[in-house]
Design a protein around this motif. Sequence first.
Motif, PDB file in Angstrom:
ATOM      1  N   LEU A 138      -8.531   1.581   4.606  1.00  0.00           N
ATOM      2  CA  LEU A 138      -8.696   2.997   4.258  1.00  0.00           C
ATOM      3  C   LEU A 138      -7.357   3.730   4.150  1.00  0.00           C
ATOM      4  O   LEU A 138      -7.154   4.492   3.187  1.00  0.00           O
ATOM      5  N   PRO A 139      -6.405   3.561   5.088  1.00  0.00           N
ATOM      6  CA  PRO A 139      -5.110   4.250   4.901  1.00  0.00           C
ATOM      7  C   PRO A 139      -4.394   3.826   3.621  1.00  0.00           C
ATOM      8  O   PRO A 139      -3.807   4.667   2.929  1.00  0.00           O
ATOM      9  N   GLU A 140      -4.433   2.522   3.300  1.00  0.00           N
ATOM     10  CA  GLU A 140      -3.784   2.050   2.066  1.00  0.00           C
ATOM     11  C   GLU A 140      -4.444   2.648   0.827  1.00  0.00           C
ATOM     12  O   GLU A 140      -3.772   2.968  -0.158  1.00  0.00           O
ATOM     13  N   ILE A 141      -5.770   2.823   0.875  1.00  0.00           N
ATOM     14  CA  ILE A 141      -6.486   3.406  -0.262  1.00  0.00           C
ATOM     15  C   ILE A 141      -6.034   4.843  -0.496  1.00  0.00           C
ATOM     16  O   ILE A 141      -5.828   5.266  -1.644  1.00  0.00           O
ATOM     17  N   PHE A 142      -5.864   5.609   0.571  1.00  0.00           N
ATOM     18  CA  PHE A 142      -5.383   6.983   0.409  1.00  0.00           C
ATOM     19  C   PHE A 142      -3.967   6.995  -0.165  1.00  0.00           C
ATOM     20  O   PHE A 142      -3.606   7.902  -0.926  1.00  0.00           O
ATOM     21  N   GLY A 143      -3.151   5.995   0.173  1.00  0.00           N
ATOM     22  CA  GLY A 143      -1.827   5.895  -0.438  1.00  0.00           C
ATOM     23  C   GLY A 143      -1.908   5.610  -1.926  1.00  0.00           C
ATOM     24  O   GLY A 143      -1.176   6.215  -2.731  1.00  0.00           O
ATOM     25  N   HIS A 144      -2.797   4.686  -2.329  1.00  0.00           N
ATOM     26  CA  HIS A 144      -2.992   4.423  -3.755  1.00  0.00           C
ATOM     27  C   HIS A 144      -3.492   5.660  -4.481  1.00  0.00           C
ATOM     28  O   HIS A 144      -3.059   5.953  -5.609  1.00  0.00           O
ATOM     29  N   LEU A 145      -4.413   6.383  -3.863  1.00  0.00           N
ATOM     30  CA  LEU A 145      -4.939   7.596  -4.484  1.00  0.00           C
ATOM     31  C   LEU A 145      -3.858   8.653  -4.655  1.00  0.00           C
ATOM     32  O   LEU A 145      -3.833   9.372  -5.655  1.00  0.00           O
ATOM     33  N   THR A 146      -2.961   8.747  -3.690  1.00  0.00           N
ATOM     34  CA  THR A 146      -1.860   9.707  -3.799  1.00  0.00           C
ATOM     35  C   THR A 146      -1.008   9.412  -5.022  1.00  0.00           C
ATOM     36  O   THR A 146      -0.684  10.319  -5.803  1.00  0.00           O
ATOM     37  N   ARG A 147      -0.661   8.154  -5.231  1.00  0.00           N
ATOM     38  CA  ARG A 147       0.184   7.787  -6.372  1.00  0.00           C
ATOM     39  C   ARG A 147      -0.561   7.970  -7.693  1.00  0.00           C
ATOM     40  O   ARG A 147       0.029   8.440  -8.683  1.00  0.00           O
ATOM     41  N   THR A 148      -1.857   7.642  -7.712  1.00  0.00           N
ATOM     42  CA  THR A 148      -2.621   7.780  -8.953  1.00  0.00           C
ATOM     43  C   THR A 148      -2.810   9.245  -9.327  1.00  0.00           C
ATOM     44  O   THR A 148      -2.629   9.640 -10.486  1.00  0.00           O
ATOM     45  N   LEU A 149      -3.180  10.072  -8.359  1.00  0.00           N
ATOM     46  CA  LEU A 149      -3.360  11.500  -8.635  1.00  0.00           C
ATOM     47  C   LEU A 149      -2.033  12.159  -9.004  1.00  0.00           C
ATOM     48  O   LEU A 149      -1.995  13.063  -9.848  1.00  0.00           O
ATOM     49  N   SER A 150      -0.940  11.707  -8.395  1.00  0.00           N
ATOM     50  CA  SER A 150       0.380  12.259  -8.745  1.00  0.00           C
ATOM     51  C   SER A 150       0.740  11.899 -10.183  1.00  0.00           C
ATOM     52  O   SER A 150       1.328  12.719 -10.903  1.00  0.00           O
TER      53      SER A 150
END
Length: 399
Positions: A138-150
């Motif tokens: 779950l923490p890694e997924i939020f990191g991926h989401l941060t980069r994708t949304l950015s």
Amino acid sequence: MTSYRYIAIDQYGQRHRGVLEMPNEQMLTASLQQQGLELLTFRMGQPWFWRQPRVNTQTLILFCVQMEQLLQAGVPLLQALADLAEQNEHQGMKAALRDVQRDLEAGKLLSQALQAQPKIFPPLLGQLIDAGERTGQLPEIFGHLTRTLSWQAELRSQVRRGLTYPAVLCVMVAIAAYVMLTFLVPQMASFLQSLGQALPWSTRLLLALSDGVMAYGGWLLLGIIAMVTVFTLAIRRSPVFAFFLDQQLLRLPVVGRLVHQLVLARFCRFLGLMYQTGIPLLQALAWCQPLLQQRVMEQALAEVYQRVQAGESLTAGFAATQQFPPLMLRMLSVGETTGALDRMLFQLAMVYDREVQSQLQMLLRLLEPALTIALGMMLLFLMAAVMLPVYDSFSSLRY
């Protein structure tokens, strides 16, 4: 669930207003008490003009960054959501996080709670968090989401910055044309007609345009509004018409190629992200379809899904649709052969992302001089329409 409009007071005596959906009044009171609020008054039902504050992309990026940091630090999920809801300054996000917190307390998963609020959290968020819950990342997924949304926010910001000057220039040209046709030309019309000369075609056209705008300008504006409204409703209500428009958009000389590469960059990034997080390929293909936001490519991806489900390879399924370029097919084939499909997809996303940015910059650089030339042609037409009759009148004078 019943909507309650409430007024509550906190421990400092400050009043809070809001709208909550609760089964009954007791649950409303208990929910507000958990937030440190004491219920004063409430009314059932929400007003027709009430709208939940819109959550922008930057707010979602901040939410993903904070969730990644809190979860990596070992903070429990419920406590992390409660802390973010308490300190969040955006009222829409604060209310959404409180709803998510209540759903988790009721036994739902985080992905289910997020997917229950599609107006706040995009589908990609719930889908990837679902994969993170299954794989324990779950923490890694939020990191991926941060980069994708950015990435999405940066691309959108780039387009917005590039279109600001052309949009302002178009508005100024429209205002100048309206003032010219409704104020300047009518004042010059009597002077031009009193010259006693045969007016050139440019002057006659200018006078006809001025008369038309003066007589039918209001009806023309209403007609344009009606056409835009009908066009928008046709896109929303008729899938066949919407598909036809998307099909024609891809066939445009420059814009079509730009849109196609933008969709490919989005698709490669999303599919690679889902595949990397452990989502099965077929499920990832199904989830990517509504994320493309282009109906022709959605239909092509649905065909790929059916072919892969029937036993074909991923590369053969993409090749059969004839909507994906050879470079993508070759790299997908390498990814399937070597078992590094997610890495190939991310490389493709970077390639198409660079091409999109390059073509977008070129298109915007060409748009500004094109609009400037159009404004110059309009001024040239105005000068010719006014000065040619005057010049002919002076040249016919005899001394």
